[in-house]
Design a protein around this motif. Structure first.
Motif, PDB file in Angstrom:
ATOM      1  N   TYR A  33       0.839  -1.196   0.000  1.00 20.31           N
ATOM      2  CA  TYR A  33       0.000   0.000   0.000  1.00 20.31           C
ATOM      3  C   TYR A  33       0.877   1.250   0.000  1.00 20.31           C
ATOM      4  O   TYR A  33       1.950   1.273   0.605  1.00 20.31           O
ATOM      5  CB  TYR A  33      -0.916   0.019   1.226  1.00 20.31           C
ATOM      6  CG  TYR A  33      -1.913  -1.120   1.268  1.00 20.31           C
ATOM      7  CD1 TYR A  33      -3.129  -1.021   0.605  1.00 20.31           C
ATOM      8  CD2 TYR A  33      -1.620  -2.296   1.946  1.00 20.31           C
ATOM      9  CE1 TYR A  33      -4.050  -2.060   0.634  1.00 20.31           C
ATOM     10  CE2 TYR A  33      -2.520  -3.347   1.979  1.00 20.31           C
ATOM     11  CZ  TYR A  33      -3.727  -3.218   1.323  1.00 20.31           C
ATOM     12  OH  TYR A  33      -4.624  -4.259   1.347  1.00 20.31           O
TER      13      TYR A  33
ATOM     14  N   THR B  33       0.788   5.903  -1.012  1.00 23.77           N
ATOM     15  CA  THR B  33       0.010   7.119  -1.268  1.00 23.77           C
ATOM     16  C   THR B  33       0.674   7.942  -2.364  1.00 23.77           C
ATOM     17  O   THR B  33       1.883   7.822  -2.601  1.00 23.77           O
ATOM     18  CB  THR B  33      -0.115   7.978   0.008  1.00 23.77           C
ATOM     19  OG1 THR B  33       1.199   8.372   0.446  1.00 23.77           O
ATOM     20  CG2 THR B  33      -0.808   7.211   1.120  1.00 23.77           C
TER      21      THR B  33
ATOM     22  N   GLN C 183      -4.445  13.837  -1.720  1.00 20.72           N
ATOM     23  CA  GLN C 183      -3.711  12.609  -1.437  1.00 20.72           C
ATOM     24  C   GLN C 183      -4.615  11.397  -1.608  1.00 20.72           C
ATOM     25  O   GLN C 183      -5.713  11.349  -1.065  1.00 20.72           O
ATOM     26  CB  GLN C 183      -3.138  12.623  -0.023  1.00 20.72           C
ATOM     27  CG  GLN C 183      -2.171  11.486   0.248  1.00 20.72           C
ATOM     28  CD  GLN C 183      -1.522  11.551   1.610  1.00 20.72           C
ATOM     29  OE1 GLN C 183      -2.159  11.210   2.601  1.00 20.72           O
ATOM     30  NE2 GLN C 183      -0.270  11.989   1.669  1.00 20.72           N
ATOM     31  N   LYS C 184      -4.141  10.429  -2.359  1.00 14.63           N
ATOM     32  CA  LYS C 184      -4.900   9.207  -2.595  1.00 14.63           C
ATOM     33  C   LYS C 184      -4.029   7.996  -2.299  1.00 14.63           C
ATOM     34  O   LYS C 184      -2.806   8.078  -2.288  1.00 14.63           O
ATOM     35  CB  LYS C 184      -5.411   9.151  -4.042  1.00 14.63           C
ATOM     36  CG  LYS C 184      -6.485  10.206  -4.335  1.00 14.63           C
ATOM     37  CD  LYS C 184      -7.215   9.902  -5.629  1.00 14.63           C
ATOM     38  CE  LYS C 184      -8.386  10.831  -5.826  1.00 14.63           C
ATOM     39  NZ  LYS C 184      -9.170  10.491  -7.053  1.00 14.63           N
ATOM     40  N   THR C 185      -4.688   6.882  -2.068  1.00 13.69           N
ATOM     41  CA  THR C 185      -3.963   5.648  -1.757  1.00 13.69           C
ATOM     42  C   THR C 185      -4.033   4.695  -2.945  1.00 13.69           C
ATOM     43  O   THR C 185      -4.933   4.780  -3.778  1.00 13.69           O
ATOM     44  CB  THR C 185      -4.550   4.953  -0.520  1.00 13.69           C
ATOM     45  OG1 THR C 185      -5.930   4.629  -0.773  1.00 13.69           O
ATOM     46  CG2 THR C 185      -4.474   5.870   0.702  1.00 13.69           C
TER      47      THR C 185
ATOM     48  N   SER D  53      -2.839   0.364  -4.109  1.00  7.62           N
ATOM     49  CA  SER D  53      -2.380  -0.944  -3.648  1.00  7.62           C
ATOM     50  C   SER D  53      -1.897  -1.756  -4.848  1.00  7.62           C
ATOM     51  O   SER D  53      -2.455  -1.649  -5.940  1.00  7.62           O
ATOM     52  CB  SER D  53      -3.493  -1.700  -2.919  1.00  7.62           C
ATOM     53  OG  SER D  53      -4.581  -1.959  -3.794  1.00  7.62           O
TER      54      SER D  53
END
Length: 207
Positions: free
Chosen positions: A155, A157, A178-180, A182
């Motif tokens: 994971y 960002t 800000q986004k994550t 995976s």
């Protein structure tokens, strides 16, 4: 069903005296998958004898680490939770398979080197606990090859540009959110191990 070569179709539409042509895009070509098997004969009697019961024990812990952008394993350990560890006796056939795999698979990702069905039958299996620990009891002295496939998710960002505007000083300000994300991985963890004396306990890190 067999299809011939794709046909290039050109559609012409008249609009305000101009012609628009649709562009045909060739499909991307993928590397053909190649499979290889060792040419050394497999001795099932030898493999069976090597897997006969003894008094030694192999105790191991299986884990991996996340890979950096350069391909190196760094960071904290990721322990193998409830995965299968497979043990094979190191016969001349398996040594040939391992050497062939290093030769072929390193040159091309679409190349795979397999054991024969007969060779794959002669194996032992263990399941890791939540701490990555596993045990192979009742082993004889000899050389063995252990392998597992450990899947995990990485994971992270990143900042995504969402637009811009003018501030109170007349300058332009860019805005980010800000986004994550995976990414799924599967590491092939494997190691050779040797039991030298009957009754000994061999400890192993499988990573």
């Amino acid at each position: 069903m067999h299809f011939g070569k794709p046909i290039l179709l050109v559609f012409i539409t008249f609009y305000a005296g101009s012609a628009v042509k649709a562009q045909y895009k060739e499909p991307e070509k993928k590397d053909k998958i190649e499979t290889f098997y060792p040419k050394v004969p497999f001795d099932s009697l030898q493999a069976k004898q090597m897997l006969a019961k003894g008094k030694a024990t192999i105790k191991g812990v299986a884990f991996t680490k996340p890979k950096s952008k350069w391909g190196f394993k760094v960071g904290q350990r990721i322990y193998a939770n409830q995965i299968k560890i497979t043990l094979f006796p190191v016969t001349p056939y398996l040594e040939s398979w391992y050497a062939l795999r290093k030769e072929k698979e390193n040159l091309k990702k679409s190349r795979y080197v397999y054991l024969s069905n007969d060779a794959y039958r002669y194996r032992l299996e263990a399941i890791t606990n939540s701490d990555g620990e596993f045990t192979f009891p009742n082993m004889k002295p000899g050389k063995y090859f252990l392998q597992g496939f450990l899947g995990y998710t990485h994971y992270g960002t990143y900042n995504e540009y969402t637009g811009s505007g003018y501030n109170s000083y007349g300058g332009q300000t860019d805005y980010y959110q800000q986004k994550t994300y995976s990414v799924d991985h599967e590491d092939r963890i494997e190691e050779f191990v040797e039991i030298k004396q009957d009754g000994e306990i061999v400890r192993l890190k499988l990573n």
